[in-house]
Design a protein around this motif. Sequence first.
Motif, PDB file in Angstrom:
ATOM      1  N   MET A  53       0.872  -1.175   0.000  1.00 49.86           N
ATOM      2  CA  MET A  53       0.000   0.000   0.000  1.00 49.86           C
ATOM      3  C   MET A  53       0.905   1.220   0.000  1.00 49.86           C
ATOM      4  O   MET A  53       1.672   1.422   0.936  1.00 49.86           O
ATOM      5  N   PRO A  54       0.852   2.024  -1.061  1.00 49.43           N
ATOM      6  CA  PRO A  54       1.715   3.206  -1.104  1.00 49.43           C
ATOM      7  C   PRO A  54       1.464   4.097   0.108  1.00 49.43           C
ATOM      8  O   PRO A  54       0.349   4.177   0.619  1.00 49.43           O
ATOM      9  N   ILE A  55       2.511   4.778   0.541  1.00 42.55           N
ATOM     10  CA  ILE A  55       2.355   5.683   1.675  1.00 42.55           C
ATOM     11  C   ILE A  55       1.498   6.862   1.223  1.00 42.55           C
ATOM     12  O   ILE A  55       1.727   7.433   0.154  1.00 42.55           O
ATOM     13  N   GLN A  56       0.485   7.172   2.040  1.00 42.60           N
ATOM     14  CA  GLN A  56      -0.476   8.202   1.663  1.00 42.60           C
ATOM     15  C   GLN A  56      -1.255   8.661   2.888  1.00 42.60           C
ATOM     16  O   GLN A  56      -1.194   8.049   3.949  1.00 42.60           O
ATOM     17  N   LYS A  57      -2.014   9.727   2.705  1.00 42.97           N
ATOM     18  CA  LYS A  57      -2.909  10.207   3.753  1.00 42.97           C
ATOM     19  C   LYS A  57      -4.095   9.246   3.817  1.00 42.97           C
ATOM     20  O   LYS A  57      -4.577   8.773   2.794  1.00 42.97           O
ATOM     21  N   THR A  58      -4.516   8.938   5.043  1.00 40.12           N
ATOM     22  CA  THR A  58      -5.688   8.089   5.247  1.00 40.12           C
ATOM     23  C   THR A  58      -6.627   8.797   6.222  1.00 40.12           C
ATOM     24  O   THR A  58      -6.280   9.842   6.763  1.00 40.12           O
ATOM     25  N   PHE A  59      -7.771   8.199   6.484  1.00 42.77           N
ATOM     26  CA  PHE A  59      -8.702   8.822   7.430  1.00 42.77           C
ATOM     27  C   PHE A  59      -8.180   8.774   8.857  1.00 42.77           C
ATOM     28  O   PHE A  59      -8.632   9.521   9.712  1.00 42.77           O
ATOM     29  N   TRP A  60      -7.197   7.910   9.161  1.00 44.55           N
ATOM     30  CA  TRP A  60      -6.664   7.826  10.523  1.00 44.55           C
ATOM     31  C   TRP A  60      -5.250   8.381  10.649  1.00 44.55           C
ATOM     32  O   TRP A  60      -4.760   8.539  11.763  1.00 44.55           O
ATOM     33  N   ALA A  61      -4.603   8.651   9.543  1.00 44.21           N
ATOM     34  CA  ALA A  61      -3.195   9.038   9.627  1.00 44.21           C
ATOM     35  C   ALA A  61      -2.828  10.080   8.580  1.00 44.21           C
ATOM     36  O   ALA A  61      -3.390  10.106   7.481  1.00 44.21           O
ATOM     37  N   ALA A  62      -1.843  10.914   8.949  1.00 47.38           N
ATOM     38  CA  ALA A  62      -1.283  11.857   7.980  1.00 47.38           C
ATOM     39  C   ALA A  62      -0.539  11.104   6.884  1.00 47.38           C
ATOM     40  O   ALA A  62      -0.529  11.514   5.720  1.00 47.38           O
ATOM     41  N   ARG A  63       0.060   9.957   7.248  1.00 49.22           N
ATOM     42  CA  ARG A  63       0.720   9.068   6.287  1.00 49.22           C
ATOM     43  C   ARG A  63       0.613   7.641   6.809  1.00 49.22           C
ATOM     44  O   ARG A  63       0.800   7.382   7.994  1.00 49.22           O
ATOM     45  N   PHE A  64       0.351   6.718   5.898  1.00 51.37           N
ATOM     46  CA  PHE A  64       0.346   5.292   6.221  1.00 51.37           C
ATOM     47  C   PHE A  64       0.712   4.540   4.960  1.00 51.37           C
ATOM     48  O   PHE A  64       0.240   4.849   3.867  1.00 51.37           O
ATOM     49  N   GLY A  65       1.567   3.519   5.108  1.00 52.33           N
ATOM     50  CA  GLY A  65       1.924   2.667   3.981  1.00 52.33           C
ATOM     51  C   GLY A  65       2.374   1.308   4.464  1.00 52.33           C
ATOM     52  O   GLY A  65       2.776   1.139   5.625  1.00 52.33           O
ATOM     53  N   MET A  66       2.274   0.325   3.565  1.00 52.84           N
ATOM     54  CA  MET A  66       2.670  -1.050   3.878  1.00 52.84           C
ATOM     55  C   MET A  66       3.593  -1.562   2.779  1.00 52.84           C
ATOM     56  O   MET A  66       3.379  -1.282   1.593  1.00 52.84           O
ATOM     57  N   LEU A  67       4.600  -2.339   3.181  1.00 54.67           N
ATOM     58  CA  LEU A  67       5.560  -2.875   2.225  1.00 54.67           C
ATOM     59  C   LEU A  67       6.169  -4.161   2.756  1.00 54.67           C
ATOM     60  O   LEU A  67       6.065  -4.465   3.942  1.00 54.67           O
ATOM     61  N   VAL A  68       6.799  -4.891   1.855  1.00 53.67           N
ATOM     62  CA  VAL A  68       7.657  -6.014   2.218  1.00 53.67           C
ATOM     63  C   VAL A  68       9.036  -5.645   1.696  1.00 53.67           C
ATOM     64  O   VAL A  68       9.206  -5.341   0.510  1.00 53.67           O
ATOM     65  N   ASP A  69      10.030  -5.621   2.586  1.00 51.82           N
ATOM     66  CA  ASP A  69      11.363  -5.171   2.175  1.00 51.82           C
ATOM     67  C   ASP A  69      12.103  -6.239   1.369  1.00 51.82           C
ATOM     68  O   ASP A  69      11.609  -7.344   1.163  1.00 51.82           O
ATOM     69  N   ARG A  70      13.278  -5.903   0.916  1.00 56.09           N
ATOM     70  CA  ARG A  70      14.087  -6.799   0.074  1.00 56.09           C
ATOM     71  C   ARG A  70      14.463  -8.099   0.774  1.00 56.09           C
ATOM     72  O   ARG A  70      14.891  -9.046   0.125  1.00 56.09           O
ATOM     73  N   TYR A  71      14.316  -8.151   2.102  1.00 56.12           N
ATOM     74  CA  TYR A  71      14.642  -9.356   2.864  1.00 56.12           C
ATOM     75  C   TYR A  71      13.399 -10.170   3.225  1.00 56.12           C
ATOM     76  O   TYR A  71      13.481 -11.130   3.981  1.00 56.12           O
ATOM     77  N   GLY A  72      12.239  -9.749   2.711  1.00 61.48           N
ATOM     78  CA  GLY A  72      11.003 -10.481   2.936  1.00 61.48           C
ATOM     79  C   GLY A  72      10.271 -10.110   4.211  1.00 61.48           C
ATOM     80  O   GLY A  72       9.316 -10.790   4.592  1.00 61.48           O
ATOM     81  N   ILE A  73      10.683  -9.031   4.882  1.00 63.05           N
ATOM     82  CA  ILE A  73      10.055  -8.618   6.137  1.00 63.05           C
ATOM     83  C   ILE A  73       8.938  -7.610   5.833  1.00 63.05           C
ATOM     84  O   ILE A  73       9.165  -6.601   5.169  1.00 63.05           O
ATOM     85  N   PRO A  74       7.722  -7.867   6.338  1.00 55.80           N
ATOM     86  CA  PRO A  74       6.613  -6.925   6.141  1.00 55.80           C
ATOM     87  C   PRO A  74       6.665  -5.774   7.150  1.00 55.80           C
ATOM     88  O   PRO A  74       6.939  -5.993   8.335  1.00 55.80           O
ATOM     89  N   MET A  84       4.768  -1.819   8.327  1.00 55.74           N
ATOM     90  CA  MET A  84       3.743  -0.787   8.244  1.00 55.74           C
ATOM     91  C   MET A  84       4.346   0.493   8.804  1.00 55.74           C
ATOM     92  O   MET A  84       4.935   0.469   9.895  1.00 55.74           O
ATOM     93  N   VAL A  85       4.244   1.573   8.061  1.00 55.68           N
ATOM     94  CA  VAL A  85       4.741   2.873   8.512  1.00 55.68           C
ATOM     95  C   VAL A  85       3.515   3.754   8.740  1.00 55.68           C
ATOM     96  O   VAL A  85       2.706   3.935   7.817  1.00 55.68           O
ATOM     97  N   ASN A  86       3.387   4.276   9.952  1.00 48.47           N
ATOM     98  CA  ASN A  86       2.211   5.061  10.328  1.00 48.47           C
ATOM     99  C   ASN A  86       2.638   6.383  10.950  1.00 48.47           C
ATOM    100  O   ASN A  86       3.482   6.422  11.835  1.00 48.47           O
ATOM    101  N   CYS A  87       2.048   7.469  10.455  1.00 53.73           N
ATOM    102  CA  CYS A  87       2.279   8.818  10.989  1.00 53.73           C
ATOM    103  C   CYS A  87       0.907   9.383  11.301  1.00 53.73           C
ATOM    104  O   CYS A  87       0.186   9.788  10.385  1.00 53.73           O
ATOM    105  N   GLU A  88       0.543   9.400  12.576  1.00 52.90           N
ATOM    106  CA  GLU A  88      -0.818   9.838  12.955  1.00 52.90           C
ATOM    107  C   GLU A  88      -1.066  11.301  12.762  1.00 52.90           C
ATOM    108  O   GLU A  88      -0.251  12.129  12.797  1.00 52.90           O
TER     109      GLU A  88
END
Length: 133
Positions: free
Chosen positions: A106-127, A129-133
Amino acid sequence: MQLNSYLTFSGQCEAAFKFYEQCLGGKIEAMIPHAGTPAEEHVPPEWRDKIMHARLNAGGGILMGSDAPADRYEAPKGFSVAIGIADPVEAERIFHALAENGTVRMPIQKTFWAARFGMLVDRYGIPWMVNCE
């Protein structure tokens, strides 16, 4: 009480933690290979330089991990490492750094609960979530 995430890798723990240290602005406090420890005799010679325990301090949060031999390794599933960040610019920076050569869920973006939120799996396979309320 303190809760910490403990990640398991299939041989890339050292590279992953150096990457996380750079992305998160943290400090690796421990990077212990099997070699030179009592565990050395319990792993094959080609596995002795793999990491038995790693510890990263990033903003007061602790991330730990190790390498697991192929017969014990399971790919991450059913969780994400969640990062809460106060500054939207820093949230974007960390998200894009972790996402490099990974998969954005999920690209990092503004959501109804956060100024920024995004989801990714890194190059090592670790999932993540980045959240900025």
